[in-house]
Scaffold this active site. Sequence first.
Site, PDB file in Angstrom:
ATOM      1  N   ILE A   1      19.607  11.075  21.907  1.00 48.27           N
ATOM      2  CA  ILE A   1      18.517  10.707  22.828  1.00 48.27           C
ATOM      3  C   ILE A   1      18.998  10.757  24.279  1.00 48.27           C
ATOM      4  O   ILE A   1      18.303  11.259  25.172  1.00 48.27           O
ATOM      5  CB  ILE A   1      17.968   9.293  22.503  1.00 48.27           C
ATOM      6  CG1 ILE A   1      17.507   9.215  21.041  1.00 48.27           C
ATOM      7  CG2 ILE A   1      16.813   8.933  23.445  1.00 48.27           C
ATOM      8  CD1 ILE A   1      17.127   7.817  20.570  1.00 48.27           C
ATOM      9  N   GLY A  51      28.389  11.634  20.118  1.00 41.90           N
ATOM     10  CA  GLY A  51      27.868  12.614  21.075  1.00 41.90           C
ATOM     11  C   GLY A  51      28.791  13.827  21.124  1.00 41.90           C
ATOM     12  O   GLY A  51      29.842  13.849  20.484  1.00 41.90           O
ATOM     13  N   TYR A  94      22.910  -4.684  12.997  1.00 42.65           N
ATOM     14  CA  TYR A  94      22.451  -3.812  14.072  1.00 42.65           C
ATOM     15  C   TYR A  94      21.186  -4.380  14.745  1.00 42.65           C
ATOM     16  O   TYR A  94      21.121  -4.488  15.977  1.00 42.65           O
ATOM     17  CB  TYR A  94      22.186  -2.425  13.475  1.00 42.65           C
ATOM     18  CG  TYR A  94      21.521  -1.425  14.377  1.00 42.65           C
ATOM     19  CD1 TYR A  94      22.265  -0.635  15.250  1.00 42.65           C
ATOM     20  CD2 TYR A  94      20.140  -1.233  14.332  1.00 42.65           C
ATOM     21  CE1 TYR A  94      21.647   0.304  16.064  1.00 42.65           C
ATOM     22  CE2 TYR A  94      19.523  -0.292  15.141  1.00 42.65           C
ATOM     23  CZ  TYR A  94      20.279   0.472  16.001  1.00 42.65           C
ATOM     24  OH  TYR A  94      19.672   1.396  16.803  1.00 42.65           O
ATOM     25  N   LYS A 151      20.789  -5.754  18.557  1.00 44.32           N
ATOM     26  CA  LYS A 151      19.801  -5.221  19.515  1.00 44.32           C
ATOM     27  C   LYS A 151      18.954  -6.364  20.085  1.00 44.32           C
ATOM     28  O   LYS A 151      18.652  -6.399  21.275  1.00 44.32           O
ATOM     29  CB  LYS A 151      18.894  -4.182  18.843  1.00 44.32           C
ATOM     30  CG  LYS A 151      19.591  -2.851  18.554  1.00 44.32           C
ATOM     31  CD  LYS A 151      19.945  -2.105  19.831  1.00 44.32           C
ATOM     32  CE  LYS A 151      20.440  -0.706  19.576  1.00 44.32           C
ATOM     33  NZ  LYS A 151      20.981  -0.049  20.765  1.00 44.32           N
TER      34      LYS A 151
HETATM   35  N1  LIG Z   1      17.842   7.657  16.845  1.00 43.51           N
HETATM   36  C1  LIG Z   1      17.000   6.674  16.549  1.00 43.51           C
HETATM   37  O1  LIG Z   1      16.091   6.849  15.707  1.00 43.51           O
HETATM   38  C2  LIG Z   1      17.089   5.345  17.259  1.00 43.51           C
HETATM   39  C3  LIG Z   1      16.162   4.347  16.897  1.00 43.51           C
HETATM   40  C4  LIG Z   1      16.237   3.119  17.535  1.00 43.51           C
HETATM   41  C5  LIG Z   1      17.173   2.882  18.526  1.00 43.51           C
HETATM   42  N2  LIG Z   1      18.080   3.858  18.848  1.00 43.51           N
HETATM   43  C6  LIG Z   1      19.058   3.559  19.907  1.00 43.51           C
HETATM   44  O2  LIG Z   1      18.996   4.561  20.891  1.00 43.51           O
HETATM   45  C7  LIG Z   1      20.278   4.749  21.497  1.00 43.51           C
HETATM   46  C8  LIG Z   1      20.676   6.208  21.410  1.00 43.51           C
HETATM   47  O3  LIG Z   1      20.716   6.562  20.029  1.00 43.51           O
HETATM   48  P1  LIG Z   1      20.951   8.034  19.492  1.00 43.51           P
HETATM   49  O4  LIG Z   1      20.058   8.233  18.343  1.00 43.51           O
HETATM   50  O5  LIG Z   1      20.931   8.974  20.641  1.00 43.51           O
HETATM   51  O6  LIG Z   1      22.405   7.865  18.892  1.00 43.51           O
HETATM   52  P2  LIG Z   1      23.741   8.680  19.200  1.00 43.51           P
HETATM   53  O7  LIG Z   1      24.763   8.131  18.283  1.00 43.51           O
HETATM   54  O8  LIG Z   1      23.486  10.142  19.191  1.00 43.51           O
HETATM   55  O9  LIG Z   1      24.052   8.245  20.701  1.00 43.51           O
HETATM   56  C9  LIG Z   1      24.880   7.152  21.029  1.00 43.51           C
HETATM   57  C10 LIG Z   1      25.979   7.682  21.921  1.00 43.51           C
HETATM   58  O10 LIG Z   1      26.850   6.592  22.263  1.00 43.51           O
HETATM   59  C11 LIG Z   1      28.184   7.064  22.175  1.00 43.51           C
HETATM   60  N3  LIG Z   1      29.030   5.899  21.915  1.00 43.51           N
HETATM   61  C12 LIG Z   1      29.098   5.154  20.791  1.00 43.51           C
HETATM   62  N4  LIG Z   1      30.005   4.177  20.937  1.00 43.51           N
HETATM   63  C13 LIG Z   1      30.524   4.309  22.179  1.00 43.51           C
HETATM   64  C14 LIG Z   1      31.515   3.606  22.911  1.00 43.51           C
HETATM   65  N5  LIG Z   1      32.170   2.560  22.375  1.00 43.51           N
HETATM   66  N6  LIG Z   1      31.792   4.005  24.173  1.00 43.51           N
HETATM   67  C15 LIG Z   1      31.155   5.080  24.714  1.00 43.51           C
HETATM   68  N7  LIG Z   1      30.224   5.784  24.073  1.00 43.51           N
HETATM   69  C16 LIG Z   1      29.903   5.401  22.814  1.00 43.51           C
HETATM   70  C17 LIG Z   1      28.203   8.084  21.054  1.00 43.51           C
HETATM   71  O11 LIG Z   1      29.259   9.015  21.153  1.00 43.51           O
HETATM   72  C18 LIG Z   1      26.841   8.750  21.233  1.00 43.51           C
HETATM   73  O12 LIG Z   1      26.931   9.888  22.069  1.00 43.51           O
HETATM   74  C19 LIG Z   1      21.219   3.811  20.750  1.00 43.51           C
HETATM   75  O13 LIG Z   1      21.349   2.628  21.484  1.00 43.51           O
HETATM   76  C20 LIG Z   1      20.501   3.566  19.438  1.00 43.51           C
HETATM   77  O14 LIG Z   1      20.880   2.337  18.864  1.00 43.51           O
HETATM   78  C21 LIG Z   1      18.056   5.094  18.241  1.00 43.51           C
END
Ligand SMILES: NC(=O)c1ccc[n+]([C@@H]2O[C@H](COP(=O)([O-])OP(=O)(O)OC[C@H]3O[C@@H](n4cnc5c(N)ncnc54)[C@H](O)[C@@H]3O)[C@@H](O)[C@H]2O)c1
Length: 324
Positions: free
Chosen positions: A19, A44, A152, A156
């Site tokens: 995202i 990522g 989780y 949040k």
């Molecule tokens: N994808 C979904 O359906 C969804 C739904 C609800 C909430 N979210 C929230 O949206 C946000 C983005 O989610 P996403 O789906 O893009 O997930 P994603 O895992 O692709 O993105 C999260 C990013 O954070 C980075 N990351 C993780 N731990 C880290 C750390 N300790 N230090 C630095 N970087 C770190 C990862 O490398 C990744 O690029 C998150 O907070 C997730 O909880 C996502």
Amino acid sequence: MQTKIYGSKILITGGAGFIGSFVVEELLKYDPEKITIIDNLSRGSFENIKNFKENSKIEFIEGDIRDKALLEEHIIAKDYVFHMAALRINACAANPQDGFDVMIKSTFDVVDLCAKHQIKKVIYSSSASVYGLAQNFPTPETDNPYNNQTFYGGAKLFGEQLFRSYKFMYGLDYVALRYFNVYGPRMDTDGKYTEVMIRWLDCISDNKAPAIYGDGGTTMDFVYVKDVARANVAALLSDTTDEVFNVGNGTETSLKQLLAVLLKVNNSTLTPQFIEENTINPVSRRLADISKAKLILNFEPSIDLEAGLTELSQWYFEKKVFTV
Ligand SMILES: NC(=O)c1ccc[n+]([C@@H]2O[C@H](COP(=O)([O-])OP(=O)(O)OC[C@H]3O[C@@H](n4cnc5c(N)ncnc54)[C@H](O)[C@@H]3O)[C@@H](O)[C@H]2O)c1
């Protein structure tokens, strides 16, 4: 039109993720001065950010949000922060200590440093997981969070409450967005917790019957990733603060229906294989009430499931061609 993003400096934690990388692309349309991304690339990738990595407005820091000094170095002198770095739901369950360090401790550091350095507004990625199995459908933001059973979802919710308390104590402006089931290009395709639609695309690609666990009656509210990115920018541009918004499509889709649309957009005649479920899914239904986001953020999902799954499938098969 010039907006408050024009000429501003923005930090995005987790900006190389699924995202986050779309949020960066959406923000670039508004001509900020600089966007700094901190991402440890645990999920990522450079592939996700290849469209803009060389853009002179982008600063990519490969680093961890658990490093407080690094966080502070990149929060100082920023105008806005998007806090998106997080572990996935299953990763928190597999290792609660990591969940604590990333989701709770580091979120505390982000909030505290944003208040200390007078960030003008923070947009926090929360989740529909805070509801657990909701009480009302469509689910409004006022549904209580006591049905959540996951680390989780609890983390949040803690993040949301932390922002509220910092608004109350120090006037830190923020908006929290509860995303529902986000899908689209750059979804994780080969991670441990691969989403169901990628597994089904693998089946379509291999001409194997896609599996549905249970009767396929579980529903979700699938929202396309570019719509989620637009909601993030809308939350920043809006004058609203100290609010939480559902970000979904406002449409309930069962897994059976999802598979039918996925097969249709891929012109596939495969039939699903139903497999008995051996675990109980405590969240059998999701449907967002998005009227608050529509009213206050002017948020309107623009991509329906058929169009979104078509784009997802195109991306999946292009990626496959390049990785074979
Ligand atoms: N994808 C979904 O359906 C969804 C739904 C609800 C909430 N979210 C929230 O949206 C946000 C983005 O989610 P996403 O789906 O893009 O997930 P994603 O895992 O692709 O993105 C999260 C990013 O954070 C980075 N990351 C993780 N731990 C880290 C750390 N300790 N230090 C630095 N970087 C770190 C990862 O490398 C990744 O690029 C998150 O907070 C997730 O909880 C996502």
